[in-house]
Design a protein around this motif. Sequence first.
Motif, PDB file in Angstrom:
ATOM      1  N   ASP A  12       0.845  -1.103  -0.098  1.00 31.49           N
ATOM      2  CA  ASP A  12      -0.082   0.122  -0.053  1.00 31.49           C
ATOM      3  C   ASP A  12       0.832   1.407  -0.126  1.00 31.49           C
ATOM      4  O   ASP A  12       0.635   2.294  -0.708  1.00 31.49           O
ATOM      5  CB  ASP A  12      -1.046  -0.149   1.287  1.00 31.49           C
ATOM      6  N   GLN A  16       0.922   3.966  -2.849  1.00 32.30           N
ATOM      7  CA  GLN A  16       0.515   5.598  -2.520  1.00 32.30           C
ATOM      8  C   GLN A  16       1.765   6.478  -2.497  1.00 32.30           C
ATOM      9  O   GLN A  16       1.537   7.736  -2.828  1.00 32.30           O
ATOM     10  CB  GLN A  16      -0.182   5.476  -0.906  1.00 32.30           C
ATOM     11  N   PHE A  61      -3.555  10.133  -6.216  1.00 35.64           N
ATOM     12  CA  PHE A  61      -3.925   9.749  -4.901  1.00 35.64           C
ATOM     13  C   PHE A  61      -4.038  10.940  -4.105  1.00 35.64           C
ATOM     14  O   PHE A  61      -4.689  11.064  -3.174  1.00 35.64           O
ATOM     15  CB  PHE A  61      -3.250   8.514  -4.421  1.00 35.64           C
ATOM     16  N   LYS A  67      -5.582   7.715   1.059  1.00 35.33           N
ATOM     17  CA  LYS A  67      -4.564   6.890   1.474  1.00 35.33           C
ATOM     18  C   LYS A  67      -5.126   5.455   1.017  1.00 35.33           C
ATOM     19  O   LYS A  67      -6.184   4.964   1.176  1.00 35.33           O
ATOM     20  CB  LYS A  67      -4.596   6.806   3.182  1.00 35.33           C
ATOM     21  N   ILE A  68      -4.192   4.564   0.811  1.00 41.61           N
ATOM     22  CA  ILE A  68      -4.593   3.219   0.390  1.00 41.61           C
ATOM     23  C   ILE A  68      -3.873   2.065   1.728  1.00 41.61           C
ATOM     24  O   ILE A  68      -3.052   2.244   2.432  1.00 41.61           O
ATOM     25  CB  ILE A  68      -3.352   2.672  -0.612  1.00 41.61           C
TER      26      ILE A  68
END
Length: 95
Positions: A12, A16, A61, A67-68
Amino acid sequence: MIALISNQNVFDIAIQENGNIYTCFEIALANNISITDSLNPISNIDVPISINRNNDLINYFSGKGQKIATSDNVNEFLMSSGIGFMQIENNFKVS
């Protein structure tokens, strides 16, 4: 250095912050962790600037303020689902 949120993993963070999944190895090396380690959401992680950055994805993003966080507690999920958890006539219907 970035602050982690709940359910984030190294993959992630790589997407991100660098816009590229392949940078997960660089992040893991910089923080002396494995790419599969669980991350503590109250800690910070060092994210090296990679030559493999994808600025278009990073801007996408960050522009949305997203936020991932795709990680999940797999053990908790496995304990509450599946045939071993089901009860006849409760959540498993017999016809």
